[in-house]
Motif scaffolding. Structure first.
Motif, mmCIF file in Angstrom:
data_model
loop_
_atom_site.group_PDB
_atom_site.id
_atom_site.type_symbol
_atom_site.label_atom_id
_atom_site.label_comp_id
_atom_site.label_asym_id
_atom_site.label_seq_id
_atom_site.Cartn_x
_atom_site.Cartn_y
_atom_site.Cartn_z
ATOM 1 N N UNK A 245 0.543 -1.556 0.195
ATOM 2 C CA UNK A 245 0.202 0.082 -0.060
ATOM 3 C C UNK A 245 0.749 1.329 -0.007
ATOM 4 N N UNK A 246 0.374 2.409 -0.636
ATOM 5 C CA UNK A 246 0.975 3.305 -0.664
ATOM 6 C C UNK A 246 -0.221 5.078 -0.728
ATOM 7 N N UNK A 247 0.926 5.333 0.533
ATOM 8 C CA UNK A 247 0.146 6.681 1.197
ATOM 9 C C UNK A 247 0.221 7.806 0.002
ATOM 10 N N UNK A 248 -0.722 7.930 -0.665
ATOM 11 C CA UNK A 248 -0.922 9.183 -1.330
ATOM 12 C C UNK A 248 -1.019 10.314 -1.345
ATOM 13 N N UNK A 249 -1.882 10.674 0.054
ATOM 14 C CA UNK A 249 -0.962 11.931 1.337
ATOM 15 C C UNK A 249 -2.853 13.164 0.952
ATOM 16 N N UNK A 250 -2.722 13.743 1.320
ATOM 17 C CA UNK A 250 -3.599 14.544 1.381
ATOM 18 C C UNK A 250 -4.492 15.273 0.058
ATOM 19 N N UNK A 251 -5.777 14.743 0.121
ATOM 20 C CA UNK A 251 -6.779 14.651 -1.223
ATOM 21 C C UNK A 251 -7.939 15.871 -0.747
ATOM 22 N N UNK A 252 -8.597 16.605 -1.573
ATOM 23 C CA UNK A 252 -9.550 17.339 -1.249
ATOM 24 C C UNK A 252 -10.930 16.551 -2.557
ATOM 25 N N UNK A 253 -11.984 16.514 -1.657
ATOM 26 C CA UNK A 253 -12.515 15.745 -2.682
ATOM 27 C C UNK A 253 -13.779 16.590 -2.486
ATOM 28 N N UNK A 254 -13.934 18.183 -1.804
ATOM 29 C CA UNK A 254 -14.687 18.950 -2.808
ATOM 30 C C UNK A 254 -15.609 19.526 -1.142
ATOM 31 N N UNK A 255 -16.060 20.525 -1.417
ATOM 32 C CA UNK A 255 -17.099 21.415 -0.054
ATOM 33 C C UNK A 255 -16.287 20.857 1.298
ATOM 34 N N UNK A 256 -14.750 21.347 0.794
ATOM 35 C CA UNK A 256 -13.956 20.869 2.436
ATOM 36 C C UNK A 256 -13.750 19.984 3.008
ATOM 37 N N UNK A 257 -13.988 18.656 2.767
ATOM 38 C CA UNK A 257 -13.371 17.565 2.569
ATOM 39 C C UNK A 257 -11.933 17.310 2.036
ATOM 40 N N UNK A 258 -11.529 16.389 3.279
ATOM 41 C CA UNK A 258 -9.892 16.477 3.265
ATOM 42 C C UNK A 258 -9.855 15.332 3.793
ATOM 43 N N UNK A 259 -8.673 13.837 3.048
ATOM 44 C CA UNK A 259 -8.916 12.567 3.618
ATOM 45 C C UNK A 259 -7.231 12.364 3.665
ATOM 46 N N UNK A 260 -7.496 11.633 3.667
ATOM 47 C CA UNK A 260 -5.797 10.707 2.945
ATOM 48 C C UNK A 260 -5.684 9.634 2.558
#
Length: 304
Positions: A245-260
């Motif tokens: 598994x590879x951690x790609x980092x932080x992404x923004x899925x829109x509407x202020x939702x952040x995810x790893x």
């Protein structure tokens, strides 16, 4: 006087009927008497013994042929350039072709023994086939499409596919129909002419995307370190993982939702188990560390 005339007429009529019956009986008796019963019985016995002999010969040929086909496909099982599913597909088709060929020649031999003009029947079948040509267009289309499916190796027995609205595992491939076992156990028979777009889910590794949503005020570096720690601990226990598994980092899925986001490539069919286990481990580790975790949707797609 009138009564005597009627009696005389009745007597002559009865005599005429008796003569006709006697003549017919004599004809039948003469017919059966002239039959060469020795020849007839000899012909019946000879034909019967010939049928038994031919049946025995074809039974032995069929048994030996199937054994040879089975043995020939057992040898290249470890071949690298042919998958097990492909070998199973070719093996099944070879058995079917051999079986129908044996049946054709067997019935041809039986009809010849019985004295039926096979050539005339074949010529008649050609005329009938022309007459039925318009009605057999669907069948011909099925056969042609099935031939190209096999030639292009679009799928093999055991592959997971999606054909139209039907998803499942290929159970059998024929020149006319393809059989698919749905995930709920339903067996679908699909005419080959209805197969236009095939999505084969077994040719490439599968990709599982795990998005772990978090509050922007949380310590992203700390959460990333814990996720990497879980990856290092769990990855060696899953030989199904081909990459990551590879951690790609932080992404923004829109509407202020952040995810790893974590990406994991696995062998086909193992992605669901790997995804569930890693997601549960992420949530447990981060929760124990005191991080607030939001909903974590998943996205499972095929690798491109």
């Amino acid at each position: 006087m009138h009564f005597f005339y009627l009696a005389e007429n009745n007597g002559s009529l009865s005599s005429s009927v008796s003569k006709q019956m006697s003549q017919q009986t004599n004809i039948i008796t003469h017919y059966f008497t002239n039959i060469d019963w020795d020849s007839v019985i000899s012909k019946i016995v000879t034909t019967f013994l010939s049928i038994i002999l031919i049946s025995s010969v074809f039974f032995i040929i069929n048994w030996i042929g199937k054994k040879l086909i089975s043995r020939s496909f057992k040898r290249p099982k470890k071949s690298d350039h042919l998958s097990a599913n492909r070998l199973q597909t070719i093996y099944t088709l070879s058995l079917n072709i051999f079986h129908y060929s044996i049946l054709f020649f067997y019935f041809y031999a039986i009809l010849s023994i019985l004295g039926i003009p096979v050539g005339t029947l074949i010529a008649g079948a050609g005329i009938v086939s022309v007459a039925l040509g318009l009605g057999a267009q669907g069948f011909v289309t099925d056969v042609v499409t099935g031939f190209f499916i096999l030639l292009e190796q679009q799928f093999d027995v055991g592959d997971e596919v999606k054909i139209g609205s039907i998803s499942g595992t290929i159970h059998a491939i024929g020149l006319r129909t393809t059989q698919i076992i749905d995930y709920d156990g339903t067996l679908h028979f699909i005419p080959n002419r209805n197969i236009t777009i095939v999505s084969n889910l077994s040719r490439n590794d599968m990709r599982a995307l795990v998005d772990v949503y978090f509050d922007p005020n949380e310590d992203i570096q700390g959460m990333s370190a814990l996720i990497k720690q879980v990856n290092q601990q769990m990855a060696p226990n899953y030989p199904e993982i081909t990459q990551g598994p590879t951690l790609l980092g932080t992404i923004d899925n829109g509407h202020g939702s952040l995810a790893l986001r974590v990406i994991i490539y696995t062998k086909n069919g193992a992605q669901y188990t790997v995804q569930r286990d890693f997601l549960a481990a992420y949530l447990e580790k981060l929760t124990q560390a005191g991080y607030k975790i939001a909903n974590s949707p998943l996205n499972l797609t095929t690798s491109s």
